[in-house]
Design an enzyme around this catalytic site. Structure first.
Site, PDB file in Angstrom:
ATOM      1  N   LYS A 144       4.114  -1.713 -16.675  1.00 28.62           N
ATOM      2  CA  LYS A 144       2.708  -1.331 -16.482  1.00 28.62           C
ATOM      3  C   LYS A 144       2.027  -1.259 -17.844  1.00 28.62           C
ATOM      4  O   LYS A 144       2.612  -0.758 -18.811  1.00 28.62           O
ATOM      5  CB  LYS A 144       2.637   0.023 -15.764  1.00 28.62           C
ATOM      6  CG  LYS A 144       1.229   0.446 -15.364  1.00 28.62           C
ATOM      7  CD  LYS A 144       1.245   1.790 -14.619  1.00 28.62           C
ATOM      8  CE  LYS A 144      -0.142   2.169 -14.114  1.00 28.62           C
ATOM      9  NZ  LYS A 144      -0.158   3.476 -13.414  1.00 28.62           N
TER      10      LYS A 144
ATOM     11  N   SER B 195      -2.814   3.333  -8.968  1.00 25.60           N
ATOM     12  CA  SER B 195      -3.205   2.483 -10.064  1.00 25.60           C
ATOM     13  C   SER B 195      -2.149   1.458 -10.475  1.00 25.60           C
ATOM     14  O   SER B 195      -2.484   0.474 -11.133  1.00 25.60           O
ATOM     15  CB  SER B 195      -3.544   3.343 -11.283  1.00 25.60           C
ATOM     16  OG  SER B 195      -2.395   4.034 -11.748  1.00 25.60           O
TER      17      SER B 195
ATOM     18  N   SER C  46      -0.085   7.151  -7.813  1.00 23.89           N
ATOM     19  CA  SER C  46      -0.181   5.776  -8.314  1.00 23.89           C
ATOM     20  C   SER C  46       1.080   4.941  -8.298  1.00 23.89           C
ATOM     21  O   SER C  46       1.011   3.741  -8.563  1.00 23.89           O
ATOM     22  CB  SER C  46      -0.707   5.789  -9.741  1.00 23.89           C
ATOM     23  OG  SER C  46      -2.096   5.831  -9.717  1.00 23.89           O
TER      24      SER C  46
HETATM   25  N1  GLN Z   1      -5.738   7.496  -7.207  1.00 23.93           N
HETATM   26  C1  GLN Z   1      -5.601   8.683  -7.984  1.00 23.93           C
HETATM   27  C2  GLN Z   1      -6.671   8.725  -9.041  1.00 23.93           C
HETATM   28  O1  GLN Z   1      -7.471   7.858  -9.052  1.00 23.93           O
HETATM   29  C3  GLN Z   1      -4.233   8.752  -8.609  1.00 23.93           C
HETATM   30  C4  GLN Z   1      -4.088   7.849  -9.740  1.00 23.93           C
HETATM   31  C5  GLN Z   1      -2.763   7.988 -10.404  1.00 23.93           C
HETATM   32  O2  GLN Z   1      -1.825   8.520  -9.841  1.00 23.93           O
HETATM   33  N2  GLN Z   1      -2.719   7.553 -11.652  1.00 23.93           N
HETATM   34  O3  GLN Z   1      -6.720   9.601  -9.844  1.00 23.93           O
END
Ligand code: GLN
Length: 490
Positions: free
Chosen positions: A79, A162, A186
């Site tokens: 990532k 994400s 995410s």
């Molecule tokens: N979708 C959540 C956010 O936008 C979690 C994102 C994540 O876990 N990095 O914050």
């Protein structure tokens, strides 16, 4: 024999050990698969020369009888949130344009020390803020799955976020496994959307050193893989104490793969009443009941539990996470790295750089975060949210008196179409309704592909365990995986 890229990490590792093929052949198979799958936009940067050199080094180690273990020679996607020496590391943001760190994150270094091969850096929501991989400066990543029927039949779907690039790459067989990070869901949510396994370890299990920060008290690195066994293998390679991260916990790393005994007789599985929410589609509810039945049939004891503060988790998360993000992102001012947009004077340069460098979602979070931390609002919002967070953690602590793991759905829906929910931040935030509570409590949790929606898209089931209960978590997930027998491919 199956295509090399169809093998799991465990299978490929065993075949490398037997000498069925070389790490270089395996890596080359992935590199050519990556070329034909560029339409998914999963990779931000491919690193073929580095991959081949790492694979050759792996083959040389093995030839000398010095292979490191199950990850030696295994090609992985990283990532873009992990700093990788000399390779682009942008967190999917324009503001880190061209940033090539001079150092390596601890987690990726651990993987390279275990012999793994880096295929490249994968796409993600900007600074890990999002649930659809649509906020990246590098454009959206597509889900390799397509709906077979329904309103979205044939349309391009999001892979979740994400860690959308990681999940899409693993599902599309253009990486054997991938690293992800999970702040509120995410790893688990894209895992569910792409029909693969996503594991968020306990907060502190994997070092955050060299991982570009979003919300420091929540961020945790973890594996995205095609099986529970692969997740166990990868976690073993990623985890460990790191003196460079003060929140990293000094506990030995168990042999996670050895925990997959297939035996969950007597395991107490909690089913929380509060996760039965209004508006949850019947097929999600049905899959959850099916999961309960699978675990009961395998000898687990099903226990009804209550996590009373569940409904406050998401609103509290959307105060705590932006607050920490606004502070963490203050460092991007155009002076030290990445983008700089020259202005009239220093302040003007800061403002222009940040206005151009950050996308809309990141700007929204910085504004919310700055607001909830400002004088007069700190007590009303931030402090209150932290108190709610303690209550959520206490709910789980109380639940562990009567159960060993908790079973819930991973997401309230299957993958949605690209463009959907794009202009509705609240609808987007609701994706994490089932994953955020475990994040707020710092607990390990995993999503296992468990079935298909009516439209032919993958759905996940979600298990949560007590802190540092990864072995129990993986053992239960492995049984769930076996019972579900999810063997469909995009
Ligand atoms: N979708 C959540 C956010 O936008 C979690 C994102 C994540 O876990 N990095 O914050």
């Amino acid at each position: 024999m199956a295509a090399l890229t169809d093998l799991t990490i465990a299978e490929a590792g065993a075949a490398l050990e037997k000498g069925d093929f070389t790490a270089r052949e395996l890596t080359d198979a992935y590199l050519s698969a990556m070329e034909t799958a560029r339409g998914l936009n999963a990779y931000i940067e491919e690193t073929p020369e580095r991959a081949q050199a790492m694979a050759d080094a792996s083959d040389a180690r093995r030839a000398g009888g010095k292979a490191e273990g199950p990850l030696d020679g295994i090609p992985l996607a990283i990532k873009d949130l992990f700093c990788t020496e000399g390779a682009l590391s942008t967190a999917g943001s324009h503001i880190l344009e061209g940033f090539r760190p001079t150092y390596e994150s601890t987690v990726t270094q651990n993987l390279w020390d275990a012999g793994a091969v880096m295929l490249g850096k994968v796409n993600m929501d900007e600074f890990a803020m999002g649930s659809a991989n649509i906020t990246s400066h590098y454009g959206p990543t597509l889900n390799p799955w397509k709906a077979s029927s329904g309103d979205n039949a044939g349309k391009d779907l999001v892979p979740g976020g994400s860690s959308g690039g990681s999940a899409a790459a693993v599902a599309a067989r253009i990486a054997a496994g991938a690293t992800g990070t999970d702040t509120g869901g995410s790893i688990r949510q894209p895992g569910a959307f792409c029909g693969i396994v996503g594991l968020k370890p306990t907060y502190g299990r994997c070092s955050r050193w060299g991982v570009i920060a979003f919300a420091s008290s929540l961020d945790q690195a973890g594996p995205i893989a095609r099986s529970v066994e692969d997740s166990a293998i990868m976690l073993g390679g990623m985890a460990g104490f790191d003196p460079k991260d003060s929140t990293s916990v000094d506990l030995p790393v168990p042999d996670y793969a050895a925990a997959l005994t297939g035996d969950i007789r007597g395991l107490r599985v909690g089913v929380p009443a509060e996760y039965r929410m209004d508006g949850t589609p019947p097929e999600i509810e049905a899959l959850w009941q099916q999961g309960v039945a699978w675990l009961r049939d395998a000898g687990a004891e099903i226990v009804d539990i209550s996590l009373p503060h569940t409904k406050y988790a998401l609103p509290a998360y959307y105060i705590v996470a932006p607050a920490e993000a606004s502070s963490n992102l203050a460092r991007y001012d155009g002076m030290r790295y990445g983008l700089r947009v020259e202005g009239e004077d220093l302040t003007d340069t800061y403002e222009r750089t940040r206005a151009e460098g950050f996308g809309h979602e990141v700007q929204r979070r910085v504004m919310i975060g700055t607001y909830v931390l400002s004088a007069g609002y700190y007590d009303a919002y931030y402090l209150k949210a932290q108190r709610v967070r303690t209550r959520i953690a206490d709910d789980f602590k109380a639940a562990w008196d009567s159960c060993d793991v908790i079973l819930t759905p991973t997401t309230p829906s299957a993958a949605f179409a690209l463009g959907e929910k794009q202009d509705d931040p609240i609808a987007m935030y609701l994706n994490d309704i089932f994953t955020v509570p475990a994040s707020m409590a710092g607990l390990p949790a995993i999503s296992v592909p468990a079935g298909l929606s009516a439209d032919g898209l993958p759905l996940g089931l979600h298990l949560i365990a007590p802190a540092f209960g990864e072995e129990t978590l993986l053992r239960a997930a492995h049984v769930l995986e076996g019972a579900a027998g999810f063997d469909v491919q995009p």
